[in-house]
Write a protein that holds these residues in place. Structure first.
Motif, short mmCIF file in Angstrom:
data_model
loop_
_atom_site.label_atom_id
_atom_site.label_comp_id
_atom_site.label_asym_id
_atom_site.label_seq_id
_atom_site.Cartn_x
_atom_site.Cartn_y
_atom_site.Cartn_z
N LEU A 42 -4.62 1.77 5.48
CA LEU A 42 -3.28 1.37 5.03
C LEU A 42 -2.43 0.78 6.15
O LEU A 42 -1.41 0.14 5.88
CB LEU A 42 -2.53 2.58 4.46
CG LEU A 42 -3.18 3.32 3.31
CD1 LEU A 42 -2.31 4.50 2.91
CD2 LEU A 42 -3.43 2.41 2.14
N LYS B 180 -0.29 4.01 -2.46
CA LYS B 180 -1.52 4.64 -1.96
C LYS B 180 -1.19 5.58 -0.80
O LYS B 180 -1.76 6.66 -0.67
CB LYS B 180 -2.50 3.56 -1.53
CG LYS B 180 -3.87 4.06 -1.23
CD LYS B 180 -4.58 4.39 -2.51
CE LYS B 180 -6.05 4.63 -2.22
NZ LYS B 180 -6.71 5.21 -3.38
N TYR B 181 -0.26 5.17 0.05
CA TYR B 181 0.19 5.98 1.18
C TYR B 181 0.68 7.35 0.68
O TYR B 181 0.27 8.39 1.20
CB TYR B 181 1.30 5.24 1.91
CG TYR B 181 2.14 6.05 2.87
CD1 TYR B 181 1.60 6.52 4.06
CD2 TYR B 181 3.46 6.31 2.60
CE1 TYR B 181 2.37 7.25 4.95
CE2 TYR B 181 4.24 7.04 3.48
CZ TYR B 181 3.70 7.51 4.66
OH TYR B 181 4.47 8.22 5.53
N LYS C 193 0.81 -1.22 0.00
CA LYS C 193 0.00 0.00 0.00
C LYS C 193 0.84 1.28 0.00
O LYS C 193 0.32 2.37 0.21
CB LYS C 193 -0.92 0.02 1.23
CG LYS C 193 -1.80 -1.17 1.40
CD LYS C 193 -2.93 -1.17 0.44
CE LYS C 193 -3.80 -2.39 0.75
NZ LYS C 193 -4.98 -2.48 0.00
#
Length: 104
Positions: free
Chosen positions: A81, A17-18, A14
């Motif tokens: 996340l 996305k973080y 992730k």
């Protein structure tokens, strides 16, 4: 100067996305305050991250916190996340003292 440090664990898959979420938060903040953020990823545990943000003073940090807390979508996405079993977020406050002629 005031510094806020957060430590948390992000799921390995992730990370992209973080950083997308961090960019959204940065856009919100940069409209109203000046801050500088550094993201550190542990070499010993690649799920462990440290986020260090420098503000002019603690009042600027509080203003930033209020802005981000208004963004429920960002808060929910960030929580999703975190690594299962390691959802704790550790935070600390620091003051920076710089002698004349040293790193700024």
């Amino acid at each position: 100067m005031f510094v806020k440090m957060y430590q948390y664990h992000i799921q390995e898959d992730k990370v992209d996305k973080y950083f997308q979420i961090q960019e959204k938060a940065s856009v919100v903040n940069s409209q109203y305050i000046e801050s500088h953020t550094m993201y550190l990823n542990s070499k010993a545990d690649n799920t462990r991250w440290i986020e260090i943000t420098r503000y002019k003073d603690e009042k600027e940090y509080i203003k930033s916190l209020k802005l981000i807390n208004q963004q429920e979508e960002i808060q929910k996405l960030f929580q999703s996340l975190l690594l299962t079993g390691k959802e704790e977020i550790i935070e600390e406050d620091f003051e920076i003292y710089i002698k004349k002629g040293e790193w700024k």
